[in-house]
Motif scaffolding. Sequence first.
Motif, PDB file in Angstrom:
ATOM      1  N   SER A   7      66.507  17.666  20.709  1.00  0.00           N
ATOM      2  CA  SER A   7      66.220  19.041  20.755  1.00  0.00           C
ATOM      3  C   SER A   7      67.093  19.949  20.072  1.00  0.00           C
ATOM      4  O   SER A   7      67.990  19.542  19.569  1.00  0.00           O
ATOM      5  N   GLY A   8      66.401  21.162  19.730  1.00  0.00           N
ATOM      6  CA  GLY A   8      67.100  22.078  18.973  1.00  0.00           C
ATOM      7  C   GLY A   8      66.710  22.603  17.741  1.00  0.00           C
ATOM      8  O   GLY A   8      67.091  23.552  17.087  1.00  0.00           O
ATOM      9  N   GLY A   9      65.720  21.829  17.241  1.00  0.00           N
ATOM     10  CA  GLY A   9      65.057  22.038  15.933  1.00  0.00           C
ATOM     11  C   GLY A   9      64.322  23.485  15.992  1.00  0.00           C
ATOM     12  O   GLY A   9      64.036  24.082  16.889  1.00  0.00           O
ATOM     13  N   GLY A  10      63.899  23.888  14.661  1.00  0.00           N
ATOM     14  CA  GLY A  10      63.286  24.956  14.535  1.00  0.00           C
ATOM     15  C   GLY A  10      63.289  25.742  13.242  1.00  0.00           C
ATOM     16  O   GLY A  10      63.525  24.952  12.135  1.00  0.00           O
ATOM     17  N   LEU A  20      71.715  20.911  17.047  1.00  0.00           N
ATOM     18  CA  LEU A  20      70.868  20.062  17.746  1.00  0.00           C
ATOM     19  C   LEU A  20      71.486  19.133  18.486  1.00  0.00           C
ATOM     20  O   LEU A  20      72.860  19.052  18.710  1.00  0.00           O
ATOM     21  N   SER A  21      70.823  18.681  19.693  1.00  0.00           N
ATOM     22  CA  SER A  21      71.319  18.093  20.701  1.00  0.00           C
ATOM     23  C   SER A  21      70.490  16.573  20.949  1.00  0.00           C
ATOM     24  O   SER A  21      69.462  16.769  20.681  1.00  0.00           O
ATOM     25  N   ALA A  92      63.988  18.717   7.274  1.00  0.00           N
ATOM     26  CA  ALA A  92      63.742  17.303   7.489  1.00  0.00           C
ATOM     27  C   ALA A  92      63.405  17.155   9.100  1.00  0.00           C
ATOM     28  O   ALA A  92      63.572  17.917   9.864  1.00  0.00           O
ATOM     29  N   GLU A  93      62.806  16.073   9.457  1.00  0.00           N
ATOM     30  CA  GLU A  93      62.974  15.606  10.787  1.00  0.00           C
ATOM     31  C   GLU A  93      64.079  14.936  11.025  1.00  0.00           C
ATOM     32  O   GLU A  93      64.526  14.036  10.339  1.00  0.00           O
ATOM     33  N   GLY A 109      62.678  12.614  17.190  1.00  0.00           N
ATOM     34  CA  GLY A 109      62.855  13.331  16.315  1.00  0.00           C
ATOM     35  C   GLY A 109      62.780  14.972  16.794  1.00  0.00           C
ATOM     36  O   GLY A 109      61.887  15.354  17.576  1.00  0.00           O
ATOM     37  N   THR A 110      63.345  15.724  15.874  1.00  0.00           N
ATOM     38  CA  THR A 110      63.174  17.212  15.992  1.00  0.00           C
ATOM     39  C   THR A 110      63.289  17.714  14.511  1.00  0.00           C
ATOM     40  O   THR A 110      63.969  17.195  13.616  1.00  0.00           O
TER      41      THR A 110
END
Length: 116
Positions: A7-10, A20-21, A92-93, A109-110
């Motif tokens: 989690s934590g992407g954006g 990211l976590s 990127a992912e 992935g995030t």
Amino acid sequence: QVQLVESGGGLVQPGGSLRLSCAASGFTFSSYVMSWVRQAPGKEREGVSCISSSGGRTNYADSVKGRFTISRDSAKNTVYLQMNSLKPEDTAEYYCNTVTVGRSYWGQGTQVTVSS
């Protein structure tokens, strides 16, 4: 069963930061190396960073050295990737990965997108 949930992407502007976590379950988290790997569209998967089971040793790809920091919290069974000074080429992912008992496990992935 082993589960890794990122989690934590954006979306972030160049120069910005994200953390990211990766929440891990189903194995003895404190016994295994944890890694972050990324894949940009049309490119091969690239190892970003890894951290030893104790957290005492870390490694980084040259492309992120000095900007990214990996860490882990065994009380929360979570590995983090702090990403600072983000660049468009960091888009990127991002995947969390571990290898336990000879088998490699991946999260879903995030997505990280760095764009103005």
